[in-house]
Design an enzyme around this catalytic site. Structure first.
Site, PDB file in Angstrom:
ATOM      1  N   GLY A  46       0.838  -1.190   0.000  1.00 11.52           N
ATOM      2  CA  GLY A  46       0.000   0.000   0.000  1.00 11.52           C
ATOM      3  C   GLY A  46       0.872   1.239   0.000  1.00 11.52           C
ATOM      4  N   GLN A  51       2.964   9.791   1.448  1.00 11.41           N
ATOM      5  CA  GLN A  51       4.275   9.143   1.420  1.00 11.41           C
ATOM      6  C   GLN A  51       5.112   9.539   0.206  1.00 11.41           C
ATOM      7  OE1 GLN A  51       2.381   5.089   2.227  1.00 11.41           O
ATOM      8  NE2 GLN A  51       4.331   4.953   3.315  1.00 11.41           N
ATOM      9  N   LEU A  95       6.712   1.857   4.380  1.00  7.54           N
ATOM     10  CA  LEU A  95       7.762   2.258   3.439  1.00  7.54           C
ATOM     11  C   LEU A  95       8.406   3.589   3.841  1.00  7.54           C
ATOM     12  CD1 LEU A  95       6.100   1.235   0.053  1.00  7.54           C
ATOM     13  CD2 LEU A  95       7.676  -0.090   1.479  1.00  7.54           C
ATOM     14  N   HIS A 136      -4.118   1.154   7.794  1.00  4.24           N
ATOM     15  CA  HIS A 136      -2.769   1.741   7.854  1.00  4.24           C
ATOM     16  C   HIS A 136      -2.655   2.919   6.865  1.00  4.24           C
ATOM     17  CE1 HIS A 136       1.812   1.271   8.040  1.00  4.24           C
ATOM     18  NE2 HIS A 136       1.627   2.056   6.997  1.00  4.24           N
ATOM     19  N   HIS A 140      -2.346   7.336   7.235  1.00  3.09           N
ATOM     20  CA  HIS A 140      -1.404   8.268   6.592  1.00  3.09           C
ATOM     21  C   HIS A 140      -2.103   9.558   6.178  1.00  3.09           C
ATOM     22  CE1 HIS A 140       2.429   6.235   6.382  1.00  3.09           C
ATOM     23  NE2 HIS A 140       1.895   5.131   5.878  1.00  3.09           N
TER      24      HIS A 140
HETATM   25 ZN    ZN Z   1       2.881   3.346   5.892  1.00  4.94          ZN
END
Ligand code: ZN
Length: 196
Positions: A46, A51, A95, A136, A140
């Site tokens: 994901g 990110q 990540l 999750h 973010h």
């Molecule tokens: Zn993450």
């Protein structure tokens, strides 16, 4: 469009509460396809827009992590988790926080609604691993990292890795390889105005 990159902790985008997207266009589709590429390259399941330093309510997932399984790819624009049931602890990583892994308690069953890239609204019920991935990624968009949800003992274990990431990030900023926080925040506000 400039090419996107996965940004590490403590990039300010990771603490940004993202805004809803009000326009789907070719550039947005391009961003989404780059996000899938980056996710697969990093062997993730994901990836949220935060990110890659984009302040938009958007994430992509493929719970198999397999780029061949394109039918497992899902794009969520302006998602909303309307129902959460059950709870289970499971190991997570991110990540944006390389090498940090710890158990997180998540709902086992969720109902999520969102828009897809054609602008069509959809609703899905998911359970277990895919439900975990979505919770999750949704975090973010709220500027929340999984390490905010782990037990004190696990956070303590992870702290040296987190401290290292901060040192690496500040070093990149000092060398000019990465812009300073105020410049990064200014860019996030600029991007926000473009599409929200
Ligand atoms: Zn993450």
């Amino acid at each position: 469009m400039t090419s996107l990159k996965i940004v590490p902790h403590p990039h300010p985008a990771l603490r940004w509460k993202s805004r809803e997207i009000n326009r789907i266009d070719a550039e947005l589709k391009q961003m989404v396809s780059q996000m899938f590429e980056l996710m697969y390259e990093a062997r993730g399941v994901g990836l949220a827009a935060n990110q890659v330093a984009l302040p938009y309510r958007l994430f992509v997932i493929n719970p198999t992590g397999d780029p061949e399984e394109t039918d497992q790819e899902l794009v969520f624009l302006n998602p909303r988790i309307s129902r959460r049931r059950g709870s289970e602890e499971g190991e997570e990583g991110c990540l944006s926080l390389p090498e940090v892994h710890a158990p997180v308690i998540r709902a086992t069953h969720i109902t999520v609604d969102a828009f897809d890239l054609t602008g069509q609204q959809f609703e899905m019920e998911l359970e277990d691993f895919p439900a975990r991935v979505i919770q999750h990624e949704y975090d973010h968009l709220e500027g929340v990292l999984f390490t905010d949800r782990i037990a004190a003992e696990h956070l303590q274990e992870a702290q040296p890795l987190l401290d290292d990431l901060v040192v690496q990030f500040r070093t990149m900023q000092e060398s000019g390889e990465m812009a300073a926080d105020d410049a990064l925040e200014k860019e996030l506000r600029r991007l926000e105005k473009l599409r929200t």
